[in-house]
Write a protein that holds these residues in place. Structure first.
Motif, PDB file in Angstrom:
ATOM      1  N   UNK A 168       0.479  -1.434   0.212  1.00 14.57           N
ATOM      2  CA  UNK A 168       0.180  -0.186   0.015  1.00 14.57           C
ATOM      3  C   UNK A 168       0.806   1.617  -0.067  1.00 14.57           C
ATOM      4  N   UNK A 169       0.568   2.372  -0.861  1.00 15.75           N
ATOM      5  CA  UNK A 169       0.654   3.467  -1.156  1.00 15.75           C
ATOM      6  C   UNK A 169       0.078   4.254  -0.605  1.00 15.75           C
ATOM      7  N   UNK A 170       1.199   6.046   0.167  1.00 12.77           N
ATOM      8  CA  UNK A 170       0.247   6.880   0.427  1.00 12.77           C
ATOM      9  C   UNK A 170       0.917   8.018  -0.098  1.00 12.77           C
ATOM     10  N   UNK A 171      -0.002   8.981  -0.138  1.00 12.93           N
ATOM     11  CA  UNK A 171       0.508  10.536  -0.377  1.00 12.93           C
ATOM     12  C   UNK A 171       0.376  11.419   0.802  1.00 12.93           C
ATOM     13  N   UNK A 219       4.565  13.970  -0.906  1.00 11.93           N
ATOM     14  CA  UNK A 219       5.552  12.516  -1.566  1.00 11.93           C
ATOM     15  C   UNK A 219       4.574  11.047  -1.548  1.00 11.93           C
ATOM     16  N   UNK A 220       5.416  10.824  -2.613  1.00  8.95           N
ATOM     17  CA  UNK A 220       4.479   9.261  -2.418  1.00  8.95           C
ATOM     18  C   UNK A 220       5.556   8.205  -1.782  1.00  8.95           C
ATOM     19  N   UNK A 221       4.396   8.121  -0.809  1.00 12.22           N
ATOM     20  CA  UNK A 221       5.345   6.925   0.245  1.00 12.22           C
ATOM     21  C   UNK A 221       5.388   6.290   0.898  1.00 12.22           C
ATOM     22  N   UNK A 222       5.892   4.230   1.112  1.00 12.88           N
ATOM     23  CA  UNK A 222       4.608   3.944   1.298  1.00 12.88           C
ATOM     24  C   UNK A 222       3.519   3.557   2.309  1.00 12.88           C
ATOM     25  N   UNK A 223       3.103   2.695   2.966  1.00 16.89           N
ATOM     26  CA  UNK A 223       2.144   2.781   4.353  1.00 16.89           C
ATOM     27  C   UNK A 223       3.689   2.892   4.948  1.00 16.89           C
ATOM     28  N   UNK A 224       4.587   1.189   4.920  1.00 13.63           N
ATOM     29  CA  UNK A 224       5.015   1.089   6.224  1.00 13.63           C
ATOM     30  C   UNK A 224       6.042   2.365   6.626  1.00 13.63           C
ATOM     31  N   UNK A 225       6.543   2.885   5.888  1.00 12.16           N
ATOM     32  CA  UNK A 225       7.637   3.890   5.581  1.00 12.16           C
ATOM     33  C   UNK A 225       6.977   5.112   6.355  1.00 12.16           C
ATOM     34  N   UNK A 226       5.881   5.253   7.217  1.00 14.55           N
ATOM     35  CA  UNK A 226       4.824   5.882   8.116  1.00 14.55           C
ATOM     36  C   UNK A 226       4.839   5.367   9.194  1.00 14.55           C
ATOM     37  N   UNK A 248      10.515   7.919   0.813  1.00 17.53           N
ATOM     38  CA  UNK A 248       9.340   8.349   0.662  1.00 17.53           C
ATOM     39  C   UNK A 248      10.047   8.879  -0.719  1.00 17.53           C
ATOM     40  N   UNK A 249       9.311   9.870  -1.870  1.00 17.64           N
ATOM     41  CA  UNK A 249       9.129  10.009  -3.052  1.00 17.64           C
ATOM     42  C   UNK A 249       8.896  11.797  -3.334  1.00 17.64           C
ATOM     43  N   UNK A 250       9.623  12.759  -3.030  1.00 14.95           N
ATOM     44  CA  UNK A 250       9.733  13.815  -3.717  1.00 14.95           C
ATOM     45  C   UNK A 250       8.780  14.045  -4.579  1.00 14.95           C
ATOM     46  N   UNK A 307      14.723  14.499   4.327  1.00  9.80           N
ATOM     47  CA  UNK A 307      16.446  13.409   4.388  1.00  9.80           C
ATOM     48  C   UNK A 307      14.907  12.317   4.485  1.00  9.80           C
ATOM     49  N   UNK A 308      14.155  12.526   6.042  1.00 10.95           N
ATOM     50  CA  UNK A 308      14.328  12.057   6.690  1.00 10.95           C
ATOM     51  C   UNK A 308      13.205  10.327   5.748  1.00 10.95           C
TER      52      UNK A 308
END
Length: 609
Positions: free
Chosen positions: A405-408, A447-454, A430-432, A423-424
């Motif tokens: 799963x991805x999140x914006x 950012x487009x970032x995987x849910x687990x990254x959050x 995450x992709x800016x 940086x974090x």
């Protein structure tokens, strides 16, 4: 024959979290004369449960009704938080129009886009209410442009683009149609609703059809189905059948034993109701969201969109720590199972699955907030249990490739912090996507970032931005797996033995890192008592007493000074725990512990991994 029900309007109030939906509903209730002149009314009267009041968020959609002149306006207050988006999707089936509330300072936010898209897809009429126009930093004219751009981006029709704008301060209790008008009361908003939102239509002489969009639950009467009558009439003691568009096999005979309509904050018993009315029906125990109540002569189900799938899961298990059963009222696996399955009565975005063992259940939800609200509710009810770290639910595509799963994520931060945030989040895969200047020295990063990254990031984010940053996220479908992420760079301080924490032991332990406990607290071997400065875990003895000798003078030791411990909240604890740890939850305490308490067995398991 299709007719209009001119004396009713059905609307939903939709918006991003914290843009003022619930306060607006409060004012509509007050100014329509629902409360007596001298009656004391709590703020945000629609947020009825404790957690909603404390956190200032709406979790469950609520129904109410007000009268303006000769028109009854059924109002549904919906949640604004992305984790409860499933609630919004469903209730829009009951209404003919929406009031989109937008903050005059923050403007269009991610959830504004999500809820507006759902409303436009269902071809609902939209009234835009620019709220909080009395904020000192309000910028209503720019926000109007933002909202119109959002309509264009979502391919709104010409008719939808012609929507009326109303400017309000829900807190001050007034609305105007033009910014230069003198504000007095909420009548301009009432008038706009009555004149612009279409009256519900249907055939009162046709066979009955009622789509159930919300389920309420009451200890005394059980499940209560709430929905709008699309066709025909519904009467008490009427025979009916339950059918479901997603389950063609379902066809169950039922009897309508109680029927209610909404009036202010109350449910009023009625003997019958007809097209356009929003009704609550009790006495049908197997009623679910998406069911249609029909006449037995012609059972036709109303189509209904499927509820969004969960993206995150946790293990809920019986507490088996050395301190188990000392503080909770409900501690067994039977208690835990019954409570989790009871939650499914009202929360349709939740999934509960049995596992190989009777002691543990897999609970899946829409996000960390969704699951933490359930945990907090259970804790207050006297349950004691343990939970694992939240993990995302993966899928495979048709070629067998792993998807996640991805999140914006939309981040608003003062400019000086934007470098460290980029940086974090980049380290968390995450992709800016976009970066723009916002007002007041703020920058907006997308950012487009995987849910687990959050998972576990919000606490760190607040520290990094000194509490000045705002982060909003919204689910953005599934994308290819982005690779491994390291959640935590710091290890845990682990208690070495069971006993009670003592100042002397804590004084020696605090040199190794940050403590989570103070003196006089019960600890056990394998319990996490703090965080180290390094990557590896360290065992400490916080129960260690000072050895007394008869050669030491009584005043030669200075009093030991302890740094105040860092007390973690439920959310912070859920963010902190690692994959090899559990959070022990009781009505009185939150304790972090290792899954394997015995140090030798733990090291053996780590070597295997």
């Amino acid at each position: 024959m299709i007719t209009k029900r001119e004396d009713i309007r059905n609307i939903a109030i939709i918006a991003h979290v914290d843009h003022g939906k619930t306060t607006l509903v409060d004012e509509l209730l007050k100014q329509s004369g629902v409360f007596r002149a001298n009656q004391e009314v709590a703020e945000r009267v629609m947020d009825s449960n404790d957690i909603e009041r404390e956190r200032g968020i709406t979790i469950l959609s609520k129904n109410t009704a007000v009268y303006y002149k000769n028109t009854k306006i059924n109002i549904i207050d919906t949640p604004g938080h992305a984790d409860f988006g499933g609630e919004v999707e469903r209730v829009l089936k009951m209404v003919n129009g929406v009031v989109l509330v937008v903050d005059a300072f923050e403007g269009a936010m991610p959830q504004t886009k999500f809820v507006l898209r759902k409303a436009l897809e269902l071809d609902l009429s939209v009234i835009v209410c620019i709220n909080k126009i009395d904020r000192p930093e309000a910028r209503p004219t720019e926000v109007i442009d933002e909202v119109l751009e959002l309509f264009l981006e979502l391919d709104a029709s010409d008719e939808q683009l012609e929507c009326p704008f109303v400017y309000a301060s829900a807190k001050a209790g007034h609305a105007v149609l033009e910014l230069e008008d003198k504000p007095e009361n909420m009548i301009p908003l009432f008038e706009t609703i009555v004149n612009y939102i279409p009256a519900p239509t249907g055939d009162p002489d046709a066979n009955t059809q009622v789509l159930i969009s919300t389920i309420d639950y009451n200890e005394y009467v059980g499940r209560i189905g709430i929905g709008k009558i699309d066709n025909g009439t519904l009467k008490v003691n009427q025979d009916a059948v339950l059918v479901n568009a997603h389950d063609p096999e379902k066809c169950k005979k039922v009897k309508i034993s109680k029927l209610y309509e909404f009036d202010g904050l109350n449910r009023v018993d009625v003997k019958e109701a007809t097209i356009g009315s929003i009704v609550a029906i009790s006495g049908i125990e197997d009623i679910h969201i998406g069911d249609t109540i029909c006449s037995p002569e012609n059972p036709v189900a109303i189509p209904f969109q499927k509820i969004s799938e969960p993206t995150i899961a946790m293990q809920f298990m019986v507490n088996d720590s050395p301190l188990a059963g000392q503080e909770g009222k409900f501690v067994t696996s039977r208690h835990l199972r019954d409570r989790l399955f009871r939650e499914l009565n009202t929360d349709v975005s939740l999934r509960v699955e049995e596992t190989d063992t009777t002691e543990s259940f897999k609970v899946s939800g829409r996000g960390e907030l969704h699951l933490s609200v359930l945990i907090e509710n259970m804790r207050r009810e006297g349950y004691e249990f343990a939970v694992s770290k939240a993990e995302v639910l993966y899928k495979n595509d048709e070629n067998g490739k792993l998807l996640e799963p991805m999140e914006l994520a939309y981040v608003d931060v003062p400019e000086e912090f934007s470098g460290s945030i980029i940086e974090k989040l980049s380290a968390r895969k995450g992709e800016l996507r976009n970066m723009s200047a916002s007002n007041g020295g703020y920058q907006r990063l997308e950012f487009s970032i995987p849910s687990r990254g959050l998972i576990g990031y919000r606490g760190e984010f607040m520290t990094d931005t000194k509490g000045n940053g705002i982060i909003n996220t919204i689910f953005d479908g599934y994308g290819p797996y982005k690779g491994d992420i390291q959640y935590r760079n710091q290890g845990s301080l682990i208690a070495f033995e069971t006993g009670e924490s003592i100042t002397y032991g804590l004084f020696n332990a605090q040199e190794r890192g940050t403590l989570f406990i103070g003196p006089g607290e019960k600890v056990y071997a394998g319990m996490v008592v703090g965080q180290t400065g390094k990557a590896e875990d360290i065992e400490v003895n916080v129960c260690k007493k000072k050895q007394l000798t008869n050669t030491r003078a009584s005043g030669s030791d200075d009093a030991l000074k302890l740094t105040p411990p860092r007390i973690l909240s439920l959310e912070q604890s859920l963010e902190f725990i690692d994959t090899n740890e559990l959070l022990e939850i009781t009505p009185k305490s939150l304790r972090i512990r290792k899954k394997i308490l015995d140090p030798t067995m733990r090291k053996r398991a780590e070597r295997k991994n």
